[in-house]
Design a protein around this motif. Structure first.
Motif, short mmCIF file in Angstrom:
data_model
loop_
_atom_site.label_atom_id
_atom_site.label_comp_id
_atom_site.label_asym_id
_atom_site.label_seq_id
_atom_site.Cartn_x
_atom_site.Cartn_y
_atom_site.Cartn_z
N TYR A 1 -2.22 3.40 11.61
CA TYR A 1 -2.50 2.97 10.23
C TYR A 1 -2.89 1.50 10.17
O TYR A 1 -2.34 0.67 10.88
N ASN B 1 -16.78 5.84 4.70
CA ASN B 1 -16.22 4.49 4.67
C ASN B 1 -16.73 3.65 5.83
O ASN B 1 -16.99 2.46 5.67
N HIS C 1 0.84 -1.21 0.00
CA HIS C 1 0.00 0.00 0.00
C HIS C 1 0.88 1.26 0.00
O HIS C 1 2.04 1.21 0.40
N SER C 2 0.27 2.35 -0.41
CA SER C 2 1.06 3.57 -0.61
C SER C 2 1.29 4.38 0.67
O SER C 2 2.24 5.14 0.76
N ARG C 3 0.41 4.26 1.64
CA ARG C 3 0.41 5.08 2.87
C ARG C 3 0.45 6.58 2.54
O ARG C 3 1.04 7.38 3.26
P1 FAD Z 1 -3.79 2.64 -0.68
O1 FAD Z 1 -4.32 1.29 -0.48
O2 FAD Z 1 -2.39 2.77 -1.10
O3 FAD Z 1 -4.73 3.40 -1.68
C1 FAD Z 1 -4.34 4.62 -2.32
C2 FAD Z 1 -5.25 5.76 -1.98
O4 FAD Z 1 -6.55 5.52 -2.47
C3 FAD Z 1 -5.44 6.04 -0.51
O5 FAD Z 1 -4.37 6.82 0.00
C4 FAD Z 1 -6.75 6.79 -0.49
O6 FAD Z 1 -6.57 8.15 -0.69
C5 FAD Z 1 -7.50 6.21 -1.67
N1 FAD Z 1 -8.51 5.25 -1.21
C6 FAD Z 1 -8.43 3.91 -1.21
N2 FAD Z 1 -9.59 3.37 -0.78
C7 FAD Z 1 -10.39 4.41 -0.45
C8 FAD Z 1 -11.69 4.51 0.06
N3 FAD Z 1 -12.43 3.44 0.34
N4 FAD Z 1 -12.19 5.74 0.28
C9 FAD Z 1 -11.48 6.84 0.01
N5 FAD Z 1 -10.23 6.80 -0.49
C10 FAD Z 1 -9.70 5.60 -0.73
N6 FAD Z 1 -9.43 6.61 4.14
C11 FAD Z 1 -9.01 7.80 4.55
O7 FAD Z 1 -8.29 8.50 3.83
N7 FAD Z 1 -9.39 8.29 5.77
C12 FAD Z 1 -10.18 7.58 6.62
O8 FAD Z 1 -10.50 8.05 7.70
C13 FAD Z 1 -10.60 6.28 6.20
N8 FAD Z 1 -11.36 5.51 7.02
C14 FAD Z 1 -11.75 4.28 6.61
C15 FAD Z 1 -12.55 3.51 7.45
C16 FAD Z 1 -12.99 2.27 7.06
C17 FAD Z 1 -13.89 1.46 7.95
C18 FAD Z 1 -12.60 1.77 5.80
C19 FAD Z 1 -13.08 0.43 5.35
C20 FAD Z 1 -11.80 2.51 4.96
C21 FAD Z 1 -11.36 3.78 5.34
N9 FAD Z 1 -10.57 4.57 4.49
C22 FAD Z 1 -10.19 5.81 4.91
C23 FAD Z 1 -10.25 4.15 3.12
C24 FAD Z 1 -8.92 3.38 3.00
O9 FAD Z 1 -8.90 2.30 3.87
C25 FAD Z 1 -7.72 4.27 3.23
O10 FAD Z 1 -7.79 5.39 2.36
C26 FAD Z 1 -6.40 3.57 2.98
O11 FAD Z 1 -6.30 2.43 3.79
C27 FAD Z 1 -5.24 4.51 3.23
O12 FAD Z 1 -4.03 3.83 3.11
P2 FAD Z 1 -3.10 3.98 1.83
O13 FAD Z 1 -2.81 5.41 1.58
O14 FAD Z 1 -1.95 3.07 2.03
O15 FAD Z 1 -4.04 3.44 0.69
#
Ligand code: FAD
Ligand code: DLZ
Ligand code: SF4
Length: 511
Positions: free
Chosen positions: A365, A408, A265-267
């Motif tokens: 996270y 979400n 994942h990208s974080r």
């Molecule tokens: P990656 O897996 O690398 O994905 C890349 C980017 O895609 C993320 O940085 C994010 O901006 C976007 N993205 C992916 N899935 C979603 C989604 N379902 N909704 C919106 N954007 C998405 N995301 C948040 O940014 N803030 C929150 O408070 C949040 N709460 C969540 C709560 C629950 C119960 C669930 C199921 C999901 C939630 N998410 C939230 C969506 C998602 O889980 C996170 O964006 C993601 O885990 C962030 O990690 P990453 O940057 O490594 O994501």
């Protein structure tokens, strides 16, 4: 002489905003660390520290670019601890003649700032935050008159409108969505790449917070803070993602493994949500990397990533502005229970939950599938009140801001909106968790058992969930098959499963 005060919120750290294109002596920016924001949820300590550190770095950049900035620290004597009070105080102290702010992302703050503007005697202007692909109301207008809000339709419209991965008006490579090629389990001996982390020393900020009674959750190593706290670091993290993780992003996007907190994942969510980088930059960088290495990065890995950002992220924001404030009190299943105590410690015998919660406490996270199919899944099966679930998610994650958290959590994860975001509840028994992870093999509980002391709680709670919600879900065509299975089970087996679920719910703190 006209004097303008411009407010910058902690999640508006967008150095490319047109506000900053010119330096103007009549304009003063204000940023503030305040109790209304530290206290509206019980945040993870890393979230508060991360936001303050990013705010302070942003302020320093503005100052070095010759902008005038007032920065109110948490412990400053003159801090009145709300946007409203601090702004009013500054207006009268320095005789500002005009007030400006950027559209906030949160309904609560939007109301506060509108009220502020109507209660001051000087003129005010609100401008766009210049971050998202879509406007606040674009999704509402797109689905106007429609009963369902299908993410896929919005995603395709966004791709077309912004010409992302398109060939004329057709999707590049001929297909819109490659989800079917994603979602693999990590091979047993596969070691995911080590997460790239920063070692920021944020102890000064941390110490200031500890002088107050701000309540936080989770742990922090303030001398080695792992999250990006400025634009340069955000770009570095993005670069790490596209060069090292993108090629496996889609494949393992739903995979889970013990002690692997980030996988591919990208974080990047924290950096994006506080606007240190833009979603446009993020997808451009991924697309550029794919163009550079088309033989190493398959298209489905790229499309899966782009969809999360231009699709899900924009869609969730649109739902938020279309459905608030009603959305925040929806509770379709009328769930009333409290979260078990171990959501704040990770001390449970359930391996998958232990891992997801402990890493959330340690890193602020968890990746998407841990949030959705482990913690969220459990909360829904256990009938936890959506307010409780929302408060937990809004606090614990460094990227948690209400517009994307509540849609979400209450929407996608808890189905409390009755099906606005999702067409069916995301619930599963142990079999899905086992299919996507390596948790079950070493768990105290047995994934194949539905009853008995060692049976996996997900199994009995799963059938109990369907049984107790049959009036609301029985007619859902996407779930019909599960009800057929349930109805065909022997009555004595059904009774035993429901008794097991009852036991789990009554002893939830001991699971
Ligand atoms: P990656 O897996 O690398 O994905 C890349 C980017 O895609 C993320 O940085 C994010 O901006 C976007 N993205 C992916 N899935 C979603 C989604 N379902 N909704 C919106 N954007 C998405 N995301 C948040 O940014 N803030 C929150 O408070 C949040 N709460 C969540 C709560 C629950 C119960 C669930 C199921 C999901 C939630 N998410 C939230 C969506 C998602 O889980 C996170 O964006 C993601 O885990 C962030 O990690 P990453 O940057 O490594 O994501
Ligand atoms: C989350 C947060 C926290 C903990 N503290 C502050 C703060 O002290 N000052 C500030 O401007 N913003 C903070 N934030 C982010 C805000 O909650 C966010 O900017 C608003 O909710 C608007 O979405
Ligand atoms: Fe989670 Fe059940 Fe598997 Fe244990 S057996 S890891 S509780 S799904």
């Amino acid at each position: 002489m006209s004097k303008t005060l411009r407010l910058i919120l902690g999640d508006q750290l967008n150095s490319n905003h047109s506000w900053f294109k010119t330096v103007d002596d009549s304009i003063t920016y204000v940023m503030m660390e305040i109790r209304s924001e530290t206290d509206y949820a019980k945040h993870h300590i890393q979230k508060v520290v991360g936001i303050f550190a990013a705010m302070q770095n942003f302020k320093n950049d503005l100052l070095s670019n010759n902008h005038k900035v007032i920065y109110i620290h948490l412990n400053d004597d003159n801090n009145l601890n709300s946007f409203d009070k601090n702004v009013k105080h500054l207006i009268s102290k320095y005789n500002f003649t005009h007030f400006e702010y950027q559209l906030p992302d949160e309904y609560r703050v939007d109301l506060d700032l509108k009220n502020l503007c109507s209660s001051i005697s000087i003129s005010s202007t609100v401008v766009d935050s210049e971050h998202f692909f879509s406007t606040r109301n674009e999704l509402g207008e797109f689905f106007n008159g429609k009963k369902t809000f299908l993410m896929e339709s919005f995603y395709r419209a966004m791709r077309k409108k912004h010409n992302v991965l398109m060939e004329g008006d057709k999707p590049l490579t001929g297909q819109w969505n490659y989800d079917a090629e994603n979602r693999q389990k990590l091979p047993k001996n596969h070691k995911p790449i080590l997460p790239f982390v920063f070692c920021n020393d944020v102890s000064e900020i941390y110490n200031e917070i500890t002088k107050t009674d701000v309540k936080t959750i989770g742990t922090i190593d303030a001398k080695n803070f792992v999250w990006p706290i400025n634009r340069e670091q955000s770009l570095q993290l993005l670069e790490f993602f596209v060069s090292e993780c993108l090629s496996l992003f889609g494949s393992y996007q739903d995979a889970m493994m013990p002690n692997e907190w980030s996988i591919y994942h990208s974080r990047i969510s924290f950096s994006m949500n506080v606007k240190m980088i833009s979603p446009q930059e993020v997808i451009n960088s991924a697309i550029k990397e794919w163009q550079k290495r088309p033989n190493e990065i398959e298209f489905h890995q790229l499309e899966g990533f782009v969809r999360q950002i231009i699709g899900w992220r924009e869609y969730m924001r649109g739902i938020y502005w279309n459905k608030m404030p009603e959305y925040a009190s929806m509770n379709y299943f009328n769930n009333q229970e409290k979260l078990p105590d171990w959501f704040w410690s990770g001390n449970t015998k359930m391996n998958c939950l232990k891992d997801a919660i402990k890493q959330s406490l340690n890193f602020a996270y968890a990746h998407h599938i841990q949030r959705l199919m482990v913690t969220g899944n459990f909360a829904l099966l256990a009938g936890i009140h959506p307010d409780e679930v929302d408060a937990w998610y809004l606090g614990i994650y460094i990227d948690a801001f209400e517009w994307v958290e509540i849609t979400n959590t209450r929407g996608m994860s808890q189905f409390a909106d009755g099906g606005i975001v999702g067409t069916k509840p995301y619930v599963s028994s142990a079999s899905y968790i086992d299919k996507m992870s390596h948790y079950c093999g070493t768990c105290f509980y047995k994934k194949a058992l539905k009853t008995g002391e060692k049976s996996c709680p997900f199994n009995s709670l799963y059938w109990n969930f369907y049984d107790r919600n049959e009036d609301k879900l029985g007619k859902n065509p996407r779930i019909g098959m599960m009800y057929n299975v349930w109805r065909k089970m022997k009555p004595e087996d059904k009774t035993a499963i429901l008794q097991q679920a009852d036991y789990c719910l009554k002893n939830i703190n001991e699971l």
